[in-house]
Design a protein around this motif. Structure first.
Motif, PDB file in Angstrom:
ATOM      1  N   CYS A 274       1.027  -1.223   0.026  1.00  0.00           N
ATOM      2  CA  CYS A 274      -0.080   0.174   0.053  1.00  0.00           C
ATOM      3  C   CYS A 274       0.897   1.191   0.116  1.00  0.00           C
ATOM      4  CB  CYS A 274      -1.058  -0.091   1.303  1.00  0.00           C
ATOM      5  SG  CYS A 274      -0.100   0.250   2.762  1.00  0.00           S
ATOM      6  N   ASP A 277       1.869   6.253   3.331  1.00  0.00           N
ATOM      7  CA  ASP A 277       0.672   7.055   4.238  1.00  0.00           C
ATOM      8  C   ASP A 277      -0.337   6.317   4.500  1.00  0.00           C
ATOM      9  OD1 ASP A 277      -0.504   7.196   1.910  1.00  0.00           O
ATOM     10  OD2 ASP A 277      -0.298   9.362   1.552  1.00  0.00           O
ATOM     11  N   GLU A 278      -0.631   5.092   4.023  1.00  0.00           N
ATOM     12  CA  GLU A 278      -1.841   4.225   4.406  1.00  0.00           C
ATOM     13  C   GLU A 278      -1.582   3.578   5.505  1.00  0.00           C
ATOM     14  OE1 GLU A 278      -3.776   2.549   1.182  1.00  0.00           O
ATOM     15  OE2 GLU A 278      -4.096   4.651   0.167  1.00  0.00           O
ATOM     16  N   LEU A 279      -0.430   3.273   6.211  1.00  0.00           N
ATOM     17  CA  LEU A 279       0.160   2.585   7.328  1.00  0.00           C
ATOM     18  C   LEU A 279       1.158   3.530   8.227  1.00  0.00           C
ATOM     19  CD1 LEU A 279       0.059  -0.464   8.097  1.00  0.00           C
ATOM     20  CD2 LEU A 279       2.303  -0.789   7.055  1.00  0.00           C
ATOM     21  N   GLU A 283       0.251   0.589  13.356  1.00  0.00           N
ATOM     22  CA  GLU A 283      -0.734   0.024  12.298  1.00  0.00           C
ATOM     23  C   GLU A 283      -0.019  -1.122  11.628  1.00  0.00           C
ATOM     24  OE1 GLU A 283      -3.608   3.930  11.267  1.00  0.00           O
ATOM     25  OE2 GLU A 283      -2.321   3.093   9.874  1.00  0.00           O
ATOM     26  N   LYS A 285      -1.010  -4.084   8.369  1.00  0.00           N
ATOM     27  CA  LYS A 285      -1.768  -4.635   7.250  1.00  0.00           C
ATOM     28  C   LYS A 285      -1.389  -6.139   6.923  1.00  0.00           C
ATOM     29  CE  LYS A 285      -2.969  -0.449   4.829  1.00  0.00           C
ATOM     30  NZ  LYS A 285      -4.390  -0.643   4.805  1.00  0.00           N
TER      31      LYS A 285
END
Length: 374
Positions: A274, A277-279, A283, A285
């Motif tokens: 991904c 900036d989405e992890l 956090e 995934k």
């Protein structure tokens, strides 16, 4: 008559643990076995066209690898009515529909028939099933983590209505005999999924092994067990051979598209996760890479990746607790702890490490990689 002694309610701590266990046992995987057969007219097409069709289909299926666990198998030489199996495992049934549509939109899709399709879920067993060391096996059965076994034997299964009229005690006794027979064949691994209300059957059984004779002997011995009297249907049975999808497509005919590999040669394989900036920090995934679910963790800005299945009972490490100081993750099922940097087991019930993976950021996108040796 003795007076009934009121039972004390569980302590808040016990209630919390009971609730936590109930929640993790409610999480299930969706499973699909999609069997395809190619129309004979495809084999009469010009060879360049056949090669283009196979390559297009290969690219389409591979594009779903990060969204689900995909295992291809060939049935050439073992069945007359099916030639390729795509064993699919995901958190949601949505990718199954999208993959099926994408396959049919390819040029080769016009020549493919869905010979059989079985849809099911993992589920906690109704029966007490224990490992040889006496531990409960329920949670392990919620997660399917296919091995690299050469053969997969798949069949749908239905029990008689009389079976369900028996008491739980009577059924457990017969299942104990059934399970004991299975323990005699440790080289055969069973994956049971449930289809009640989802498909035409009640169970879909998938056995993995490197030696077909072991499976033959197991099935023959199970025929003599008491519980077999309550079998209504256990056919058709599919003998599937584990191989790469390009090899399975080449087995259909036409010019080869599979690249020849020299045994012992290694290759680096990378998968996009991904955008960075989405992890965010703290956090995690999950993606699928080379048939394995990989957990990717952001620990105070540093990225780590390891096999998402705990080595104890396949618990989902991505749902565990991360200690940024110790750089570790604790499995939410039985609290085994692993070092995120090395994959080593460092505390709790675990004593086996989990695999780690390389992580890179390229142009703001996270990639996870591994080395495959042929």
């Amino acid at each position: 008559m003795r007076p009934r002694i009121p039972q004390s309610p569980p302590s808040p701590e016990t209630q919390a643990k009971m609730q936590e266990r109930a929640e993790r046992l409610s999480k299930r995987q969706y499973v699909r076995f999609a069997f395809y057969k190619v129309d004979p007219s495809w084999r009469r097409l010009p060879e360049p066209e056949q090669a283009e069709h196979k390559q297009e289909l290969l690219d389409v299926v591979r594009s779903f690898n990060r969204r689900m666990l995909l295992r291809p198998y060939s049935l050439m030489g073992t069945r007359a009515d099916a030639e390729i199996l795509l064993w699919q495992i995901a958190k949601s049934p949505v990718p199954f529909r999208e993959l099926a549509s994408a396959v049919m939109r390819t040029r080769m899709g016009a020549y493919l028939t869905m010979a059989y399709s079985y849809f099911s879920q993992t589920k906690r067993s109704l029966y007490e099933i224990r490992t040889p060391d006496g531990n409960e096996d329920d949670e392990e059965r919620l997660i399917i983590d296919p091995t690299e076994a050469k053969y997969l034997f798949v069949y749908p299964f239905i029990k008689t209505r009389e079976w369900y009229q028996l008491s739980q005690y009577a059924r457990q006794g017969m299942m104990d005999e059934h399970i004991a027979i299975g323990r005699k064949y440790p080289a055969v691994r069973l994956n049971t999924t449930y289809s009640f209300g989802l498909d035409d059957y009640e169970f879909i059984l998938a056995f993995e092994t490197d030696e077909p004779s072991d499976f033959l002997d197991l099935v023959q011995e199970l025929r003599e067990s008491t519980v077999s009297m309550y079998t209504l249907q256990d056919t058709p049975l599919f003998t599937c051979i584990n191989m790469r999808l390009d090899e399975a497509l080449d087995a259909l005919g036409g010019p080869a598209i599979a690249q020849e590999v020299t045994p012992g040669v290694s290759e680096d394989v990378w998968m996009e996760v991904c955008p960075l900036d989405e992890l965010g920090p703290g956090e995690s995934k999950t993606i699928f890479l080379e048939g394995k679910m990989v957990g990717v963790f952001n620990v105070e800005g540093t990225l780590y990746a390891l096999n998402n299945r705990c080595s104890h009972a396949r618990g989902p490490l991505s749902e565990g607790v991360v200690d940024p100081v110790e750089c570790s993750v604790t499995c939410p099922w039985h609290y085994g702890k692993f070092d995120l940097r090395t994959g080593q087991a460092i505390d709790g019930v675990v004593n086996k490490p989990v695999d780690t993976y390389a992580v890179e950021v390229r142009n703001g996108v996270i990639y996870v990689g591994t080395t495959v040796t042929y």
